[in-house]
Design an enzyme around this catalytic site. Structure first.
Site, short mmCIF file in Angstrom:
data_model
loop_
_atom_site.label_atom_id
_atom_site.label_comp_id
_atom_site.label_asym_id
_atom_site.label_seq_id
_atom_site.Cartn_x
_atom_site.Cartn_y
_atom_site.Cartn_z
N ASP A 11 0.79 -1.26 -0.05
CA ASP A 11 0.09 0.04 -0.15
C ASP A 11 0.75 1.33 0.12
O ASP A 11 1.45 1.76 0.88
CB ASP A 11 -0.83 -0.06 1.35
CG ASP A 11 -1.84 -1.16 1.29
OD1 ASP A 11 -1.56 -2.28 0.57
OD2 ASP A 11 -3.07 -1.03 1.81
N GLU A 42 -4.55 2.11 -2.61
CA GLU A 42 -5.75 2.39 -1.91
C GLU A 42 -5.65 3.74 -0.81
O GLU A 42 -6.42 4.49 -0.52
CB GLU A 42 -6.25 1.45 -1.46
CG GLU A 42 -5.84 0.96 -0.24
CD GLU A 42 -6.75 0.77 1.19
OE1 GLU A 42 -7.70 0.40 0.69
OE2 GLU A 42 -6.17 0.18 2.07
N ASN A 70 -10.33 -1.50 0.67
CA ASN A 70 -11.64 -0.80 1.39
C ASN A 70 -11.68 0.76 1.23
O ASN A 70 -12.65 1.30 1.38
CB ASN A 70 -11.55 -1.35 2.65
CG ASN A 70 -10.14 -0.89 3.29
OD1 ASN A 70 -9.31 -1.31 2.97
ND2 ASN A 70 -10.31 -0.11 4.53
N HIS A 71 -10.71 1.42 0.85
CA HIS A 71 -10.78 2.72 0.55
C HIS A 71 -10.94 3.27 -0.79
O HIS A 71 -10.98 4.72 -0.94
CB HIS A 71 -9.36 3.55 1.20
CG HIS A 71 -9.19 3.44 2.62
ND1 HIS A 71 -10.05 3.73 3.63
CD2 HIS A 71 -8.24 2.61 3.47
CE1 HIS A 71 -9.59 3.54 4.80
NE2 HIS A 71 -8.36 2.90 4.75
N HIS A 178 -3.18 -4.21 3.08
CA HIS A 178 -4.24 -4.01 4.10
C HIS A 178 -3.53 -3.55 5.21
O HIS A 178 -4.00 -2.62 5.74
CB HIS A 178 -5.53 -4.50 4.04
CG HIS A 178 -6.39 -3.93 5.14
ND1 HIS A 178 -6.94 -2.69 4.75
CD2 HIS A 178 -6.67 -4.24 6.31
CE1 HIS A 178 -7.83 -2.45 6.14
NE2 HIS A 178 -7.64 -3.41 6.65
N HIS A 180 -0.58 -3.02 6.48
CA HIS A 180 0.44 -1.98 6.22
C HIS A 180 1.80 -2.52 7.09
O HIS A 180 2.68 -1.92 7.24
CB HIS A 180 0.08 -0.61 6.76
CG HIS A 180 -0.98 0.12 5.89
ND1 HIS A 180 -0.84 1.43 5.71
CD2 HIS A 180 -1.69 -0.36 4.78
CE1 HIS A 180 -2.02 1.74 4.87
NE2 HIS A 180 -2.27 0.48 4.55
FE LIG Z 1 -4.03 0.31 3.16
FE LIG Z 2 -7.05 -1.37 3.27
#
Ligand SMILES: [Fe+2]
Ligand SMILES: [Fe+2]
Length: 267
Positions: A11, A42, A70-71, A178, A180
């Site tokens: 990410d 994201e 999700n973002h 996700h 991180h």
């Molecule tokens: Fe993320």
């Molecule tokens: Fe995420």
């Protein structure tokens, strides 16, 4: 060329993450003889979304495919690009009717590569089942290629592990995103799928998963939800390099962590 080297970048968070990509992606690609670059974007815009402009900026640094999570819809200006550009994905197991697409197929040299974006359901939004979604996509994709790279964007280690076993021998790689935080469990599963629970984050590590420490601590204590800011210091890149053969089996997976000096325009 008998094998292909695919770089998956964890990410990308805010400007510090984008600056790492701008300044260092080409040298990493040279160092590891990378042929194909996939990155989760994201968090690339302000730490919590992606905009069309920032997606185009990331493409300009020679990223082939952008995955999300999700973002993705925190900034709705991305919807048009999701519908018009086949190289930016949203999770495939979002319900029917959600804009955009969950997988894409690209050709690099003699290789045809499918990139699939899925999202978990444990401690996340109640979307469709990622396991069943993969089964459906797999039937569709195998007529075109057997090199299938999955970004499994999920919170729970158990769900990611289960998915890795589920897809072993069908996906070439299952790479978690996700959380991180890069995990040290990279492996080749018995039937040839490269697996890692989480690729990690490309962004500021002097932070709480990319966000300013003070606002994050404040929100945990007081629940008043002050606005998160992207942190700035200790920029690092987290990625994995997956090498696949023509049969779509992984022959290696290597974790990559790079630390960088803060660049002048980024302080
Ligand atoms: Fe993320
Ligand atoms: Fe995420």
């Amino acid at each position: 060329m008998d094998t292909i080297n695919i770089l998956l970048i964890g990410d990308i968070v805010g400007r510090p993450g984008r600056t790492i990509i701008k300044d260092h992606l080409s040298e990493i690609c040279k160092e590891y003889s990378v042929h194909c670059v996939i990155a989760n974007c994201e968090n690339a815009a302000g730490g919590i979304s992606i905009t069309p402009e920032i997606a185009q900026e990331l493409f300009s640094y020679k990223i082939h495919v952008l995955t999300t999570g999700n973002h993705i819809f925190n900034n709705r200006t991305i919807i048009k690009l999701l519908e018009s550009n086949k190289y930016i994905l949203r999770p495939a197991n979002f319900p029917k009717g959600v804009p955009g697409k969950g997988y894409t197929i690209i050709k690099i040299n003699d290789f045809t590569i499918a990139i699939v974006n899925l999202i978990g359901r444990i401690n996340m939004e109640p979307v469709d089942c990622p396991f069943i979604a993969f089964n459906t996509l797999y039937d569709e994709i195998t007529s075109k290629t057997n090199i299938i790279i999955v970004d499994f964007h999920a919170e729970a280690t158990s769900e990611k592990k289960a998915f890795g076993w589920f897809a072993d021998g069908r996906a070439s790689a299952v790479c978690g995103t996700h959380t991180h935080v890069q995990t040290a469990d990279e492996t080749i599963l018995p039937n040839g799928t490269a697996y890692i629970t989480d690729v990690g984050m490309t962004g500021p590590f002097d932070s709480v998963i990319g966000m300013d420490k003070e606002s994050s601590i404040h929100n945990f204590i007081y629940h008043t939800r002050i606005k998160f800011k992207v942190a700035q210091n200790d920029p690092r890149l987290n990625a994995v390099l997956v090498t696949c053969n023509k049969q779509g089996r992984a022959v290696s997976i290597t974790r990559i962590i790079k630390s960088y000096e803060l660049s002048p325009g980024n302080s």
